[in-house]
Design an enzyme around this catalytic site. Structure first.
Site, mmCIF file in Angstrom:
data_model
loop_
_atom_site.group_PDB
_atom_site.id
_atom_site.type_symbol
_atom_site.label_atom_id
_atom_site.label_comp_id
_atom_site.label_asym_id
_atom_site.label_seq_id
_atom_site.Cartn_x
_atom_site.Cartn_y
_atom_site.Cartn_z
ATOM 1 N N GLU A 5 1.447 1.313 10.235
ATOM 2 C CA GLU A 5 0.306 0.361 8.768
ATOM 3 C C GLU A 5 1.024 -0.092 7.907
ATOM 4 O OE1 GLU A 5 -0.348 2.421 4.132
ATOM 5 O OE2 GLU A 5 1.564 2.359 5.139
ATOM 6 N N CYS A 33 2.230 -3.011 -0.357
ATOM 7 C CA CYS A 33 1.386 -3.099 0.537
ATOM 8 C C CYS A 33 -0.328 -3.425 0.542
ATOM 9 C CB CYS A 33 1.693 -2.913 1.967
ATOM 10 S SG CYS A 33 2.062 -0.629 1.963
#
Length: 1009
Positions: free
Chosen positions: A768, A802
Site C-alpha cells: 500500500e 498516506c
C-alpha cells in the site's frame, strides 16, 4: 464577585450516565394526582383542537410538514433544495441541482392537501419545474432545447422563488431592521421576541469578528426599539458561543477563556445597557462544560452585577440537564442574580448519537428515546419552577401536552414564560393567549439572509419532521386526540425501556462481529485531565531505546520464524483470534502508555494518538472476527453426486512485514495481526524512526498469547528491510510466504523488483502506497463543511497520512469564498508540542522530512499563487501552506506534509478534472463535496479509487467523520480492505474426496495455488 457566596466549582457530571438509572428518578417524579391529569387532558385537548381548526391563510412549518413529509421522496428532495439552492451562484450547477432533486420525487402528480398560500405556491412552482425537467434528461438536453423559450430560466426562477417563499415565512427578516419592523406589526399577538442572528459557527477570526459585529448591531437596534417595559417583558437576543470563536472546543479551553470571554462580556454589557434578555444558546454535548466555564466567567464580571437579563439555554435531551440546572442555580446564588433559563428539548440529536458512536464512548450523552426526553423535560420544568424567582424559566415547546403539563405544575403561579419558534405553534399559542392571557410567551425569531435562513429551516424540519413527532401528528385529523395525550411515562413504563432497542451503545455498535474500540470524550473535563495526567506519568517509562538489528540478527529471526510457523499454523483459528482480541483489550488498558510512546517517537498530537490507538485495537478485533470465519470450519462446496468438496485456507509460511513511521502502531499491528491470523509466522521490520512503539507492540502481542517464534522483531534502517526481502528463506519451505509493505511507491517498486528476480516460487507482495489524493467541491457544497474536511485531512497529523488530501478542485464560482475560509481556518491551528492537548499540528517526523517540505514550499512560492503560508516554531515543524496551481499537472509527486494544492475548475469542465485525477496514476482516496447525487454517482463510477469519502450532508447536523484516514466506524480505516485483504495472507486449498460407491475408497487431492 458580587456576594459573599462562594463561586461553585467547575461543572462536572458523568458525560453519559445510564438511561435506566435516570429513568427510575424520572418515572418517580412524573407521578401526578388523578385530578391533575384530568386538567392536563382538558387543556391539551383544547390546544390540539385549536391546531386542527387552524385556518392560517399563509401556512407554517406544520403545513409544510403535512404537505411534504420527510418520509417521502418529495419531502427529502425539497429539504435538500431548500438548504443549498440559494447559495448556488451559477446557472449550470443550479439547473443540474434542480433536475437532480426534482427527479427524485413525483412533484408533477403531487396533489396539494393544504389550502395555505405558502404551501400551494411552493407546490405549484416545484410542480411546474418538474414538468419541464423530466427524470433522466440533462440540462444539456431538455433545458438546453427549451432555453430559447425561457425553459431553463423559468425553471430556475420558479424553484428559487419557491425557496424564498418558504424562507420569508419562517424567518422574521433578512436584516435586524426588517425583523424589528415585522415584530412591531405583530406585537399585538406576540409582544415578546428573542432574535437569533443566523449563520454557521465561526471557522476563522474574520467569521468571529463578523458575527460579533452582527450581534452588537442587533443589540443596539433591538434596544432602541425595546420601549419602556421592564424585564422579563422585554425583547432579547440569542448568542452562539461557537460563532464568537473559531476554535470553540474543549482542548482549546485556555485560548477560549482568554479570547472569547471578553467578547461575551462586551456583548452582555451592551445588552445590559438596554436591559435586554441576553441568552447564550445551547451547543453540542462535548461543548457543554466549556460553555458553562465561559458563562461562569462572564457572570463573574463585576460590571454586570444587578442585571437580571442574562440567560442560557438548557437541552432536555441531554442526560445532564438536571445537573446543569443545579449548577446555574448555584451561579445565581453566588452572584445574587436572577438568571433566565430557556428549556428546550434539543435540535441536534442525530449529531450527538453519531459523535458518541464514532468516539466509542460507553454511552450516549442524550436520550435515545423521545419519551425519555419528554419525561426529562417535565422533570426539569418542575425543578425550574421550584427555583423561582432566582431562575426565570422559559419553556420552549410546541407540544400541547407539554404546555398543559407545565401549566398544571405551575398551579396558577407566574414568574415564567413559554417560547415558540417563529413560523411554528401559531394556533396553539393563540388559543393559549385566549384561554390564559395571564401567561406570556416569547417568539424565538431567526434573522438573516436567504442563504442562511434556509439551512435554519431545514434544521427545524428535521427537528420536527419525524412521523412520530407531536408537530407532525397534531394537525392530522386521522390521529385520535387521545393518542396525543399518552404520557411519556406510559411509553417508558419501566427502566428497562429507557433505551431504544434498535440503537446499540457505542461500544456495541459493530456487534455481532466485534466490539467498537473505546474512545475518550475530550469535552468531559474529568476524563481529559485523567488521561493527560496518566500520559505524563507514562512518558517517563516510555523513554527507552531499541538497538538496530544486524544481518545476523535478521537471519536468526527468519530461521526462528520458519521453525515457529508449523506449530502456529496448526493452532486453531479460534485460539489465534482469542489472542488478537486479548491484545486489543491490553492496548485499551494501556492507552496512556502507548499514547506517550506515539507522542515521543511519532510527534503525534493527543487526538491523533488516541485515534491511532483505537484503530490498532480495531485491527486486532477485526482480523480476529474475520479470521474465525475464513480459517475456522472448512467450507463445503457443491459437487457431483458421490463426492464431497471442501475449501479451506491455510497460512503461507513466513511473512516479512515492513511498516511506516506515520502510523507506527496502527499500520504495524494491522500488517502483523492479519498475517498472524492467517496462520503465518511474521518477521516485523518497523520504520527506523519508531522502533520503540513497535517493540512495545510486539511485547504486548507475545503477552496476549502469540508465540515468540511466530513473531519476531527486527528493527533497523532500510538496509535491514532490503536484506529481509532478499532473504532466500522467505520463499522456502515449509510454505510459500510473502512481503507486506506500506510506504512510498519508490520503495514498493524496489521490493517488487527484488522479489521478481528470485528463482523459485513467486513471492506475493501486498503493498500500500500513498499518492496525490484529491477532493472535488462544487457550488452546492457548504463552505463550512468543505473547510472542516479540508483542514482535517490536509493539515492534521502534520499532513503525514498516506491518505491525506493533497489536491483540492474547487468550482470557480465559489472558489474565492471557500479558499478564504480554508485559509482562515488553517491559521487558527496551533502548531507545537505534541504533548499539549491544545496542539493541532505536531512536528514532522525528522529533519530530512522537514528539509524536503521546505524545498517544496520554496518551489511553490515561485511557481504558484500563495493563499496561506503559516509560520512554524523552531524544530522539525512545518506550518500549513495553501498554494493555488494553474493546472493540476504542476503537482507531479506526493508531498508528504501539511501542504495543500488548489485548482479551480469551471462547472462545464468537470471531465477535465476527472482526467487530471486519473493522470496522477494513484487511486488511494478521493473526496467529493456535492449535493447533486447524479454528479456523485458519475464521479464514483468513473474513478477507480479505493476509498471514496462523499459529503452530501445537507446541513452539517451529522459531523465528525475524518475524511481520508483516521479512525472511522469501520474500525479498520483505509488500510484493511475487508476480508479479501486478510485472505491474501493465505493460500487456498481445495480438497476433493471422492466417496462414490464405484470408487470403493476416498482420494485426497491437494489443491493448487
Amino acid at each position: 464577585m458580587t456576594s459573599d457566596s462562594p463561586a461553585p466549582p467547575p461543572f462536572a457530571a458523568p458525560y453519559a450516565p445510564d438511561d435506566g438509572t435516570i429513568a427510575v428518578r424520572l418515572l418517580a417524579a412524573s407521578q401526578l394526582a388523578a385530578e391533575q391529569n384530568e386538567r392536563i387532558d382538558r387543556t391539551a385537548t383544547r390546544l390540539i383542537e385549536a391546531i386542527r381548526s387552524n385556518d392560517d391563510p399563509l401556512g407554517g412549518v406544520e403545513d409544510m410538514l403535512r404537505e411534504f413529509a420527510l418520509s417521502t421522496k418529495e419531502g427529502l428532495a425539497l429539504m435538500v433544495l431548500a438548504e443549498a439552492l440559494l447559495r448556488v451562484p451559477d446557472a449550470r450547477t443550479a439547473d443540474q441541482f434542480i433536475e437532480d432533486k426534482l427527479g427524485e420525487g413525483d412533484f408533477i402528480h403531487h396533489e396539494t392537501k393544504s389550502s395555505a398560500f405558502l404551501v400551494n405556491a411552493s407546490a405549484w412552482a416545484l410542480g411546474m419545474s418538474a414538468r419541464v425537467i423530466q427524470p433522466g434528461e440533462t440540462p444539456e438536453g431538455t433545458l438546453g432545447r427549451l432555453a430559447k423559450r425561457l425553459g431553463a430560466p423559468a425553471v430556475r426562477a420558479a424553484t428559487r422563488q419557491a425557496m424564498r417563499l418558504m424562507g420569508s415565512h419562517f424567518v422574521l427578516g433578512e436584516t435586524i431592521e426588517a425583523a424589528l419592523a415585522r415584530a412591531k406589526a405583530q406585537s399585538a399577538k406576540s409582544p415578546r421576541y428573542s432574535f437569533d442572528m443566523l449563520g454557521e459557527g465561526a471557522r476563522t477570526v474574520a467569521d468571529a469578528e463578523r458575527y460579533f459585529e452582527a450581534y452588537a448591531i442587533a443589540i443596539h437596534a433591538i434596544g432602541r426599539a425595546a420601549g419602556n417595559r421592564a424585564l422579563p417583558d422585554r425583547p432579547g437576543i440569542s448568542v452562539k458561543l461557537s460563532a464568537l470563536h473559531p476554535r470553540f472546543e474543549a482542548v482549546s479551553r485556555g485560548r477560549v477563556m482568554t479570547e472569547l470571554v471578553p467578547r461575551l462580556v462586551d456583548l452582555a454589557r451592551r445588552a445590559q445597557s438596554f436591559d435586554l434578555n441576553f441568552t447564550v444558546d445551547a451547543e453540542e454535548a462535548d461543548r457543554l462544560e466549556l460553555s458553562l466555564d465561559v458563562i461562569a466567567a462572564t457572570l463573574g464580571e463585576a460590571s454586570l452585577a444587578g442585571w437580571d437579563g442574562f440567560g442560557l439555554a438548557i437541552q432536555a435531551y441531554q442526560k445532564r440537564a438536571s445537573e446543569v440546572i443545579d449548577y446555574v442555580d448555584a451561579l445565581a446564588r453566588a452572584h445574587q442574580r436572577r438568571l433566565m433559563v430557556r428549556l428546550v428539548k434539543g435540535a441536534y440529536w442525530d449529531t450527538e448519537i453519531k459523535r458518541a458512536q464514532e468516539r466509542g464512548l460507553d454511552g450516549y450523552p442524550v436520550f435515545t428515546r423521545k419519551a425519555m426526553t419528554d419525561l426529562n423535560y417535565v422533570a426539569c420544568a418542575r425543578k425550574l419552577l421550584d427555583l423561582r424567582p432566582r431562575l426565570f424559566p422559559q419553556f420552549a415547546t410546541h407540544n400541547a401536552l407539554t404546555v398543559a403539563t407545565v401549566l398544571e405544575l405551575a398551579d396558577g403561579s407566574s414568574g415564567f414564560e413559554f417560547q415558540r419558534l417563529h413560523g411554528m405553534g401559531d394556533a396553539l399559542y393563540a388559543r393559549l393567549a385566549e384561554d390564559r392571557p395571564e401567561f406570556a410567551y416569547r417568539t424565538y425569531a431567526p434573522v438573516g439572509s436567504h442563504r442562511d435562513l434556509l439551512a435554519y429551516l431545514v434544521r427545524r424540519l428535521l427537528e420536527n419532521g419525524a412521523n412520530s413527532s407531536f408537530v407532525a401528528l397534531a394537525a392530522d385529523n386521522a390521529v385520535p386526540i387521545k393518542n396525543l395525550l399518552k404520557r411519556p411515562a406510559e411509553i417508558i413504563s419501566s427502566p428497562a425501556q429507557a433505551r431504544h432497542p434498535n440503537i446499540p451503545l457505542p461500544r456495541d455498535l459493530l456487534l455481532p462481529q466485534r466490539i467498537n474500540s473505546r474512545g475518550i470524550e475530550f469535552g468531559e473535563r474529568v476524563a481529559l485531565e485523567r488521561l493527560v495526567t496518566t500520559i505524563a506519568t507514562e512518558s517517563v517509562p516510555a523513554a527507552g531505546s531499541v538497538s538496530d538489528a544486524t544481518p545476523a540478527d535478521a537471519d536468526a529471526a527468519v530461521a526462528a520464524a520458519r521453525g515457529g510457523f508449523k506449530s502456529w499454523s496448526a493452532t486453531p483459528a479460534a485460539q489465534r483470534a482469542a489472542a488478537l482480541e486479548k491484545a486489543a483489550d491490553l492496548l485499551e488498558s494501556r492507552a496512556a502508555h502507548f499514547i506517550a510512546l506515539l507522542q515521543r517517537e511519532g510527534g503525534k498530537t493527543l487526538d491523533d494518538a488516541l485515534s491511532e490507538l483505537r484503530e490498532a485495537a480495531d485491527f486486532c478485533r477485526y482480523y480476529a472476527a474475520e479470521g474465525r470465519k475464513l480459517f475456522g470450519d472448512d467450507e463445503a462446496m457443491p459437487g457431483p453426486t458421490g463426492e464431497s468438496n471442501t475449501l479451506r485456507l491455510r497460512g503461507r509460511g513466513v511473512f516479512v512485514a515492513i511498516s511506516p513511521w506515520n502510523f507506527p502502531l496502527a499500520i504495524f499491528l494491522g500488517q502483523v495481526t492479519a498475517a498472524l491470523m492467517a496462520g503465518n509466522a511474521v518477521v516485523a521490520k518497523p520504520a527506523e524512526q519508531t522502533p520503540l512503539v513497535a517493540a512495545e507492540a510486539v511485547r504486548l502481542l507475545h503477552e496476549a498469547g502469540i508465540p515468540a517464534d511466530a513473531l519476531r522483531l527486527v528493527p533497523g534502517d532500510g538496509r535491514i528491510g532490503a536484506a529481509l526481502v532478499a532473504h532466500p528463506g522467505i520463499a522456502g519451505n515449509p510454505g510459500i510466504a510473502g512481503v507486506v509493505f506500506t510506504g512510498s511507491t519508490e520503495v514498493a517498486r524496489s521490493i517488487n523488483r527484488t522479489l521478481a528476480a528470485k528463482d523459485g516460487p513467486i513471492v506475493p507482495l501486498i503493498a500500500e502506497t500513498g499518492g496525490i489524493n484529491a477532493m472535488i467541491a462544487d457550488a452546492t457544497a457548504l463552505p463550512e463543511q468543505v473547510a472542516d474536511d479540508v483542514v482535517t485531512s490536509a493539515f492534521r497529523s502534520a499532513g503525514q497520512r498516506c491518505s491525506a488530501l493533497r489536491l483540492l478542485f474547487v468550482q470557480d464560482d465559489v472558489a474565492d469564498r471557500m479558499i478564504e475560509m480554508i485559509a482562515g481556518a488553517a491559521r487558527e491551528l496551533k502548531i507545537g508540542d505534541a504533548s499539549d492537548p491544545a496542539t493541532h499540528i505536531g512536528p514532522v517526523i525528522d529533519a530530512e522530512a522537514k528539509s524536503r517540505l521546505d524545498a517544496h514550499v520554496a518551489h511553490m512560492k515561485r511557481e504558484a499563487w500563495v493563499h496561506y503560508a503559516g509560520v512554524a516554531p523552531e524544530g522539525n515543524f512545518v506550518a500549513p501552506h495553501i498554494f493555488e496551481l494553474n493546472d493540476a499537472g504542476q503537482l507531479t509527486e506526493e508531498i508528504f506534509g501539511p501542504i495543500l494544492h488548489v485548482v479551480r475548475y469551471e462547472a462545464e469542465r468537470l471531465e477535465d478534472v476527472l482526467r487530471s485525477i486519473e493522470a496522477t496514476g494513484f487511486g488511494l482516496t478521493l473526496g467529493i463535496h456535492s449535493r447533486i447525487d447524479d454528479m456523485v454517482e458519475t464521479i464514483v463510477a468513473r474513478l477507480s479509487t479505493g476509498n471514496i469519502y462523499v459529503n452530501r450532508n445537507m446541513i452539517g447536523a451529522v459531523v465528525g467523520v475524518q475524511p481520508f484516514g483516521g479512525h472511522g466506524l469501520s474500525g479498520t480505516g483505509p488500510k484493511a480492505g475487508g476480508p479479501h485483504y486478510l485472505a491474501r495472507f493465505a493460500t487456498e486449498q481445495t480438497v476433493t474426496i471422492n466417496t462414490a460407491a464405484a470408487g470403493g475408497n476416498a482420494a485426497l487431492l491437494s489443491g493448487e495455488e
